[in-house]
Design a protein around this motif. Structure first.
Motif, PDB file in Angstrom:
ATOM      1  N   ILE A 148       0.824  -1.213   0.000  1.00  0.00           N
ATOM      2  CA  ILE A 148       0.000   0.000   0.000  1.00  0.00           C
ATOM      3  C   ILE A 148       0.855   1.259   0.000  1.00  0.00           C
ATOM      4  O   ILE A 148       0.677   2.145  -0.829  1.00  0.00           O
ATOM      5  N   PHE A 149       1.780   1.350   0.942  1.00  0.00           N
ATOM      6  CA  PHE A 149       2.527   2.595   1.104  1.00  0.00           C
ATOM      7  C   PHE A 149       3.761   2.671   0.224  1.00  0.00           C
ATOM      8  O   PHE A 149       3.979   3.674  -0.453  1.00  0.00           O
ATOM      9  N   CYS A 150       4.569   1.635   0.233  1.00  0.00           N
ATOM     10  CA  CYS A 150       5.843   1.706  -0.491  1.00  0.00           C
ATOM     11  C   CYS A 150       5.661   1.633  -1.993  1.00  0.00           C
ATOM     12  O   CYS A 150       6.447   2.196  -2.734  1.00  0.00           O
ATOM     13  N   SER A 151       4.631   0.944  -2.443  1.00  0.00           N
ATOM     14  CA  SER A 151       4.415   0.850  -3.889  1.00  0.00           C
ATOM     15  C   SER A 151       3.291   1.762  -4.344  1.00  0.00           C
ATOM     16  O   SER A 151       3.510   2.687  -5.122  1.00  0.00           O
ATOM     17  N   GLY A 152       2.087   1.503  -3.872  1.00  0.00           N
ATOM     18  CA  GLY A 152       0.927   2.236  -4.369  1.00  0.00           C
ATOM     19  C   GLY A 152       0.996   3.730  -4.161  1.00  0.00           C
ATOM     20  O   GLY A 152       0.875   4.509  -5.109  1.00  0.00           O
ATOM     21  N   LEU A 153       1.210   4.163  -2.942  1.00  0.00           N
ATOM     22  CA  LEU A 153       1.267   5.592  -2.639  1.00  0.00           C
ATOM     23  C   LEU A 153       2.473   6.256  -3.303  1.00  0.00           C
ATOM     24  O   LEU A 153       2.365   7.365  -3.826  1.00  0.00           O
ATOM     25  N   ALA A 154       3.591   5.545  -3.322  1.00  0.00           N
ATOM     26  CA  ALA A 154       4.802   6.119  -3.938  1.00  0.00           C
ATOM     27  C   ALA A 154       4.619   6.320  -5.436  1.00  0.00           C
ATOM     28  O   ALA A 154       4.975   7.374  -5.971  1.00  0.00           O
ATOM     29  N   TYR A 155       4.051   5.335  -6.137  1.00  0.00           N
ATOM     30  CA  TYR A 155       3.832   5.490  -7.577  1.00  0.00           C
ATOM     31  C   TYR A 155       2.832   6.607  -7.871  1.00  0.00           C
ATOM     32  O   TYR A 155       2.975   7.348  -8.845  1.00  0.00           O
ATOM     33  N   TYR A 156       1.818   6.729  -7.039  1.00  0.00           N
ATOM     34  CA  TYR A 156       0.819   7.785  -7.244  1.00  0.00           C
ATOM     35  C   TYR A 156       1.446   9.171  -7.092  1.00  0.00           C
ATOM     36  O   TYR A 156       1.255  10.051  -7.927  1.00  0.00           O
ATOM     37  N   ILE A 157       2.220   9.353  -6.041  1.00  0.00           N
ATOM     38  CA  ILE A 157       2.877  10.651  -5.820  1.00  0.00           C
ATOM     39  C   ILE A 157       3.896  10.924  -6.920  1.00  0.00           C
ATOM     40  O   ILE A 157       4.001  12.049  -7.415  1.00  0.00           O
ATOM     41  N   GLN A 158       4.641   9.901  -7.334  1.00  0.00           N
ATOM     42  CA  GLN A 158       5.588  10.071  -8.435  1.00  0.00           C
ATOM     43  C   GLN A 158       4.868  10.498  -9.703  1.00  0.00           C
ATOM     44  O   GLN A 158       5.364  11.349 -10.451  1.00  0.00           O
ATOM     45  N   GLY A 159       3.705   9.922  -9.968  1.00  0.00           N
ATOM     46  CA  GLY A 159       2.944  10.294 -11.161  1.00  0.00           C
ATOM     47  C   GLY A 159       2.502  11.742 -11.134  1.00  0.00           C
ATOM     48  O   GLY A 159       2.574  12.446 -12.143  1.00  0.00           O
ATOM     49  N   ILE A 160       2.051  12.195  -9.975  1.00  0.00           N
ATOM     50  CA  ILE A 160       1.615  13.587  -9.859  1.00  0.00           C
ATOM     51  C   ILE A 160       2.789  14.539 -10.056  1.00  0.00           C
ATOM     52  O   ILE A 160       2.699  15.520 -10.802  1.00  0.00           O
ATOM     53  N   VAL A 161       3.914  14.255  -9.389  1.00  0.00           N
ATOM     54  CA  VAL A 161       5.090  15.118  -9.510  1.00  0.00           C
ATOM     55  C   VAL A 161       5.651  15.065 -10.925  1.00  0.00           C
ATOM     56  O   VAL A 161       6.060  16.082 -11.486  1.00  0.00           O
ATOM     57  N   MET A 162       5.656  13.866 -11.523  1.00  0.00           N
ATOM     58  CA  MET A 162       6.185  13.718 -12.872  1.00  0.00           C
ATOM     59  C   MET A 162       5.350  14.489 -13.884  1.00  0.00           C
ATOM     60  O   MET A 162       5.885  15.075 -14.824  1.00  0.00           O
ATOM     61  N   LYS A 163       4.049  14.510 -13.676  1.00  0.00           N
ATOM     62  CA  LYS A 163       3.172  15.246 -14.584  1.00  0.00           C
ATOM     63  C   LYS A 163       3.440  16.740 -14.507  1.00  0.00           C
ATOM     64  O   LYS A 163       3.370  17.458 -15.497  1.00  0.00           O
ATOM     65  N   ASP A 164       3.776  17.227 -13.316  1.00  0.00           N
ATOM     66  CA  ASP A 164       4.002  18.657 -13.108  1.00  0.00           C
ATOM     67  C   ASP A 164       5.433  19.071 -13.442  1.00  0.00           C
ATOM     68  O   ASP A 164       5.649  20.083 -14.107  1.00  0.00           O
ATOM     69  N   ARG A 165       6.415  18.301 -12.981  1.00  0.00           N
ATOM     70  CA  ARG A 165       7.822  18.707 -13.106  1.00  0.00           C
ATOM     71  C   ARG A 165       8.651  17.887 -14.089  1.00  0.00           C
ATOM     72  O   ARG A 165       9.741  18.301 -14.452  1.00  0.00           O
ATOM     73  N   GLY A 166       8.192  16.698 -14.457  1.00  0.00           N
ATOM     74  CA  GLY A 166       8.936  15.876 -15.398  1.00  0.00           C
ATOM     75  C   GLY A 166       9.694  14.748 -14.706  1.00  0.00           C
ATOM     76  O   GLY A 166       9.849  14.725 -13.493  1.00  0.00           O
ATOM     77  N   PRO A 167      10.196  13.801 -15.496  1.00  0.00           N
ATOM     78  CA  PRO A 167      10.834  12.614 -14.924  1.00  0.00           C
ATOM     79  C   PRO A 167      12.183  12.883 -14.260  1.00  0.00           C
ATOM     80  O   PRO A 167      12.583  12.140 -13.371  1.00  0.00           O
ATOM     81  N   VAL A 168      12.888  13.927 -14.656  1.00  0.00           N
ATOM     82  CA  VAL A 168      14.202  14.208 -14.060  1.00  0.00           C
ATOM     83  C   VAL A 168      14.046  14.565 -12.586  1.00  0.00           C
ATOM     84  O   VAL A 168      14.823  14.119 -11.742  1.00  0.00           O
ATOM     85  N   PHE A 169      13.037  15.321 -12.272  1.00  0.00           N
ATOM     86  CA  PHE A 169      12.803  15.744 -10.896  1.00  0.00           C
ATOM     87  C   PHE A 169      12.505  14.536 -10.009  1.00  0.00           C
ATOM     88  O   PHE A 169      12.976  14.447  -8.879  1.00  0.00           O
ATOM     89  N   VAL A 170      11.724  13.581 -10.514  1.00  0.00           N
ATOM     90  CA  VAL A 170      11.361  12.393  -9.734  1.00  0.00           C
ATOM     91  C   VAL A 170      12.565  11.476  -9.551  1.00  0.00           C
ATOM     92  O   VAL A 170      12.834  10.996  -8.447  1.00  0.00           O
ATOM     93  N   THR A 171      13.299  11.218 -10.618  1.00  0.00           N
ATOM     94  CA  THR A 171      14.438  10.295 -10.515  1.00  0.00           C
ATOM     95  C   THR A 171      15.584  10.886  -9.713  1.00  0.00           C
ATOM     96  O   THR A 171      16.424  10.139  -9.222  1.00  0.00           O
ATOM     97  N   ALA A 172      15.623  12.179  -9.561  1.00  0.00           N
ATOM     98  CA  ALA A 172      16.685  12.787  -8.757  1.00  0.00           C
ATOM     99  C   ALA A 172      16.568  12.399  -7.293  1.00  0.00           C
ATOM    100  O   ALA A 172      17.571  12.347  -6.580  1.00  0.00           O
ATOM    101  N   PHE A 173      15.348  12.100  -6.827  1.00  0.00           N
ATOM    102  CA  PHE A 173      15.153  11.752  -5.425  1.00  0.00           C
ATOM    103  C   PHE A 173      15.350  10.272  -5.137  1.00  0.00           C
ATOM    104  O   PHE A 173      15.350   9.877  -3.974  1.00  0.00           O
ATOM    105  N   SER A 174      15.506   9.435  -6.145  1.00  0.00           N
ATOM    106  CA  SER A 174      15.712   8.001  -5.918  1.00  0.00           C
ATOM    107  C   SER A 174      16.967   7.697  -5.097  1.00  0.00           C
ATOM    108  O   SER A 174      16.916   6.843  -4.210  1.00  0.00           O
ATOM    109  N   PRO A 175      18.105   8.337  -5.336  1.00  0.00           N
ATOM    110  CA  PRO A 175      19.281   8.044  -4.508  1.00  0.00           C
ATOM    111  C   PRO A 175      19.112   8.445  -3.045  1.00  0.00           C
ATOM    112  O   PRO A 175      19.806   7.931  -2.179  1.00  0.00           O
ATOM    113  N   LEU A 176      18.179   9.331  -2.768  1.00  0.00           N
ATOM    114  CA  LEU A 176      17.947   9.738  -1.389  1.00  0.00           C
ATOM    115  C   LEU A 176      17.461   8.569  -0.532  1.00  0.00           C
ATOM    116  O   LEU A 176      17.700   8.544   0.673  1.00  0.00           O
ATOM    117  N   CYS A 177      16.822   7.586  -1.156  1.00  0.00           N
ATOM    118  CA  CYS A 177      16.370   6.400  -0.421  1.00  0.00           C
ATOM    119  C   CYS A 177      17.553   5.663   0.197  1.00  0.00           C
ATOM    120  O   CYS A 177      17.454   5.153   1.319  1.00  0.00           O
TER     121      CYS A 177
END
Length: 151
Positions: free
Chosen positions: A60-89
């Motif tokens: 629910i949280f690690c997959s579903g909610l994360a993909y949903y938030i990534q989709g919203i941010v990606m739609k607004d800012r693009g894929p570079v902005f979303v993938t930049a936060f992956s190493p932060l994990c």
């Protein structure tokens, strides 16, 4: 992330796309688990324990909610902005493992975390500059005024 960004342009419903991503991930994971646990039916038994709670929480949280938030941010800012936060994990996992599991922190791990965070903020800073330059300045944005004549 690039394929998700392309898909969001032609299929702009983030929640539905998240459901499809999770469903296909479940199918792929089931196939891999069937191959890996061939001949071991006890691996498929569901019990009311922490393993079930961890799987539900992760789904629910690690997959579903994360993909949903990534989709919203990606739609607004693009894929570079979303993938930049992956190493932060990786940085968060290293810090949490030292706090919760009492793992030792080595100099290499700390330096790696510093390099990752610095790179992350440089990418986000550069992307924000790119985002600002693509929108017209405030003085160029005008509101059209309907002109009427009095007879």
């Amino acid at each position: 992330m690039i394929l998700q960004a392309i898909t969001l342009k032609s299929y702009p419903v983030e929640l539905s796309l998240t459901a499809w991503i999770c469903l296909l991930g479940t199918v792929e994971g089931t196939v891999v688990a069937l191959v890996a646990e061939k001949g071991n039916p006890s691996a498929w038994a569901l019990n009311w324990d922490m393993k079930l709670l961890a799987a539900v929480y992760s789904g629910i949280f690690c997959s579903g909610l994360a993909y949903y938030i990534q989709g919203i941010v990606m739609k607004d800012r693009g894929p570079v902005f979303v993938t930049a936060f992956s190493p932060l994990c990786m940085v968060i996992v290293a810090v949490m493992s030292s706090i919760i599991l009492a793992e030792q922190m080595f100099l290499g791990r700390i330096l790696g975390a510093i390099v990752i965070v610095a790179g992350l903020y440089l990418v986000v800073w550069g992307k924000s500059k790119d985002y600002e330059s693509s929108s017209p300045p405030a003085e160029e944005q005008t509101i059209p005024v309907k002109q009427t004549t009095v007879a």
